[in-house]
Design a protein around this motif. Structure first.
Motif, PDB file in Angstrom:
ATOM      1  N   ALA A 179      30.912  48.828  70.815  1.00  0.00           N
ATOM      2  CA  ALA A 179      29.962  49.753  70.998  1.00  0.00           C
ATOM      3  C   ALA A 179      30.270  51.073  71.816  1.00  0.00           C
ATOM      4  CB  ALA A 179      28.552  49.083  71.390  1.00  0.00           C
ATOM      5  N   GLY A 208      30.759  54.191  69.248  1.00  0.00           N
ATOM      6  CA  GLY A 208      29.412  54.573  68.871  1.00  0.00           C
ATOM      7  C   GLY A 208      29.461  55.985  68.522  1.00  0.00           C
ATOM      8  N   THR A 266      27.903  51.057  64.876  1.00  0.00           N
ATOM      9  CA  THR A 266      27.267  50.157  65.916  1.00  0.00           C
ATOM     10  C   THR A 266      28.010  48.903  65.974  1.00  0.00           C
ATOM     11  OG1 THR A 266      25.689  49.329  64.368  1.00  0.00           O
ATOM     12  CG2 THR A 266      25.127  51.121  65.780  1.00  0.00           C
ATOM     13  N   SER A 301      22.903  48.943  69.604  1.00  0.00           N
ATOM     14  CA  SER A 301      24.658  48.750  69.655  1.00  0.00           C
ATOM     15  C   SER A 301      24.642  48.167  71.063  1.00  0.00           C
ATOM     16  CB  SER A 301      25.192  50.233  69.557  1.00  0.00           C
ATOM     17  OG  SER A 301      26.456  50.004  69.029  1.00  0.00           O
TER      18      SER A 301
END
Length: 185
Positions: free
Chosen positions: A101, A105, A110, A173
């Protein structure tokens, strides 16, 4: 083999943007009886498998600017008698998820984990048989410790995975969702 499988998926279906790491095995035993081979096999399937598969698809997700990785953990990540290898692997999946994550990200990817409790699966049936119970007896015994009064069904886990793969989960996430029928997890 993983890279070849991802290349085939890409050629036949398009770039993979959703990955669910769900491979798993059990080699349960108490620590003093557990062999190094059983320790290594469980960590290899759960952790190395997830690492290799994720590494193989992440470039496609980054290029698309969108992706979903869902890793299967377990309530056993919190510790479970006779499962030092499995518990370590499932706790490792949670750390792996949180790291993914952080790293992915910014590319629109995610990463989340689902941590099931006791779910009526073939793996649980094998566990029941190994300890001399029918799957139904095992489910009934396990359900006594679950506040909702039943063991989980595969559909319960599929629903959590589907949510994490959805657009509605785009701001979720690095999370671990315990799907265990109660707050013990």
């Amino acid at each position: 083999a993983v890279e070849a499988a991802v290349a085939r998926v890409t050629d036949e279906l398009g770039a993979p943007t959703i990955l669910v790491n769900n491979a798993g095995i059990l080699r349960d035993n108490l620590l003093f009886k557990m062999s190094e081979d059983d320790w290594d096999a469980v960590l290899r399937v759960h952790l190395r498998g997830a690492f290799v598969a994720t590494r193989a698809v992440q470039a496609h997700m980054v290029a698309a600017g969108w992706g979903r990785v869902v890793n299967l953990s377990s309530t056993s990540a919190l510790g479970n008698r006779g499962q030092a290898n499995y518990s370590a692997a499932k706790a490792g999946m949670q750390g792996f998820t949180k790291t993914l994550a952080i790293e992915l990200g910014k590319f629109g990817v995610t990463a989340n984990a689902v941590a099931p409790g006791v779910i009526a699966t073939d793996m649980i049936a094998e566990t029941a048989e190994r300890i001399g119970m029918t799957p139904e007896e095992f489910h009934a015994a396990a359900a006594k410790d679950v506040p909702v009064g039943r063991v989980g069904r595969p559909e319960d886990i599929a629903a959590a995975v589907a949510f994490f793969c959805s657009e509605e989960a785009s701001f979720v996430s690095g999370q671990v969702l315990y799907v265990a029928g109660g707050p013990k997890a």
